[in-house]
Design a protein around this motif. Structure first.
Motif, PDB file in Angstrom:
ATOM      1  N   ASP A   1      40.270  42.493  33.711  1.00 27.56           N
ATOM      2  CA  ASP A   1      39.787  42.724  35.064  1.00 27.56           C
ATOM      3  C   ASP A   1      40.685  43.722  35.785  1.00 27.56           C
ATOM      4  OD1 ASP A   1      41.019  39.499  36.319  1.00 27.56           O
ATOM      5  OD2 ASP A   1      42.084  41.360  35.852  1.00 27.56           O
ATOM      6  N   ALA A   2      40.422  43.934  37.078  1.00 29.49           N
ATOM      7  CA  ALA A   2      41.169  44.938  37.839  1.00 29.49           C
ATOM      8  C   ALA A   2      42.659  44.644  37.891  1.00 29.49           C
ATOM      9  CB  ALA A   2      40.612  45.031  39.256  1.00 29.49           C
ATOM     10  N   ALA A   3      43.015  43.367  37.750  1.00 31.29           N
ATOM     11  CA  ALA A   3      44.430  42.975  37.784  1.00 31.29           C
ATOM     12  C   ALA A   3      45.066  42.985  36.399  1.00 31.29           C
ATOM     13  CB  ALA A   3      44.565  41.594  38.412  1.00 31.29           C
ATOM     14  N   GLY A   4      44.279  43.369  35.394  1.00 25.04           N
ATOM     15  CA  GLY A   4      44.814  43.416  34.041  1.00 25.04           C
ATOM     16  C   GLY A   4      44.773  42.090  33.303  1.00 25.04           C
ATOM     17  N   VAL A   5      44.092  41.115  33.905  1.00 27.27           N
ATOM     18  CA  VAL A   5      43.992  39.798  33.277  1.00 27.27           C
ATOM     19  C   VAL A   5      42.833  39.801  32.285  1.00 27.27           C
ATOM     20  CG1 VAL A   5      43.606  37.328  33.656  1.00 27.27           C
ATOM     21  CG2 VAL A   5      44.931  38.665  35.315  1.00 27.27           C
ATOM     22  N   GLU A   6      43.093  39.338  31.067  1.00 30.11           N
ATOM     23  CA  GLU A   6      42.070  39.322  30.026  1.00 30.11           C
ATOM     24  C   GLU A   6      41.069  38.192  30.256  1.00 30.11           C
ATOM     25  OE1 GLU A   6      42.769  40.696  25.622  1.00 30.11           O
ATOM     26  OE2 GLU A   6      43.095  38.520  25.734  1.00 30.11           O
TER      27      GLU A   6
END
Length: 270
Positions: free
Chosen positions: A183-188
């Motif tokens: 996602d936009a926060a880099g969370v898979e």
């Protein structure tokens, strides 16, 4: 016999409409196809022509091949509304671009007859186009070729498009289940699963009204999605500009939009 591979807790009805045009408030349905995917893997298909009670513009007829002469002796939507509502009772709803067009158009037709005949509460909405555009941005014909390995013949025939969409969603689930994204926060995360609740959230995560005059922002707040108040919280606008509510109610906005806005206004008074 048509079957499906979706894991369901309740039936899900795939819908495709042919209409007199694309204005949800003014145009009318001329053909409706529903492919109801049942829990046991079976699929029931109903295709009906509809007398729209208005002329079909020639430019529209040239697209879907349905002319005034083809529907002049068909029942009106009012005449078939009860049986349609019964067929869709207890079903989640799905289609291709259905959250922006087919479902809003269908809801408008029902609302013109009776606000209580077709209840949307406790239904989930799955839009194959939203999933497709996230994973493989193209058209229904390309989606059918890509996912199903087939050429879509007789596109713009309601039944052909509806059954193709059902096949596409089944193939999307098979292809993307287990595929991870960030996602936009880099969370898979894993966006696609064989679960209508997950597909609903993916397709309709910011949905307020079907015409999307209002949406949920990233904080979960209901905001306007058009005009001078785009991005502003609906409650704030109604508080500061109460006449804005009257303007929407008295102008050419979909009945569903007016209903949802009224629900927000009533909730504000509690």
């Amino acid at each position: 016999m048509t079957t499906h591979t979706l894991k369901l807790k309740k039936p899900i009805a795939f819908i495709d409409l042919e209409t007199t045009g694309i204005n949800i408030s003014k145009d009318r349905i001329v053909e409706i196809c529903i492919a109801k995917a049942n829990i046991d893997g079976s699929v029931e298909v109903k295709t009906k022509r509809v007398n729209p009670g208005m002329p079909i513009p020639l430019e529209t007829s040239l697209i879907h091949g349905i002319y005034d002469e083809d529907v002049k002796d068909e029942p009106t939507f009012r005449q078939m509304a009860k049986s349609l509502s019964q067929f869709l009772d207890g079903c989640d709803l799905a289609g291709f671009n259905s959250n922006r067009f087919d479902i809003p158009m269908l809801v408008e037709e029902f609302l013109r007859i009776d606000t209580n005949i077709f209840d949307l509460k406790n239904r989930r909405f799955v839009d194959a186009q939203k999933i497709f555009h996230l994973m493989e941005p193209r058209t229904l014909g390309a989606a059918y070729k890509f996912y199903c390995g087939k050429t879509l013949e007789n596109a713009h025939s309601a039944e052909v498009d509806t059954l193709a969409t059902l096949e596409v969603v089944c193939a999307q689930v098979e292809k993307y289940e287990g595929v991870k994204m960030k996602d936009a926060a880099g969370v898979e995360y894993e966006p696609v699963k064989n679960d209508v609740e997950i597909l609903h959230k993916l397709s309709s995560n910011n949905l307020v009204d079907f015409a999307q005059r209002m949406i949920l922002n990233n904080k979960g707040e209901v905001v306007f999605n058009f005009g001078k108040n785009a991005g502003k919280k609906v409650e704030d606008v109604l508080t500061k500009e109460p006449q804005y509510y009257d303007w929407i109610i008295n102008n050419d906005f979909p009945l569903d939009t007016k209903r949802k806005l009224t629900e927000i206004k009533i909730k504000m008074k509690r």
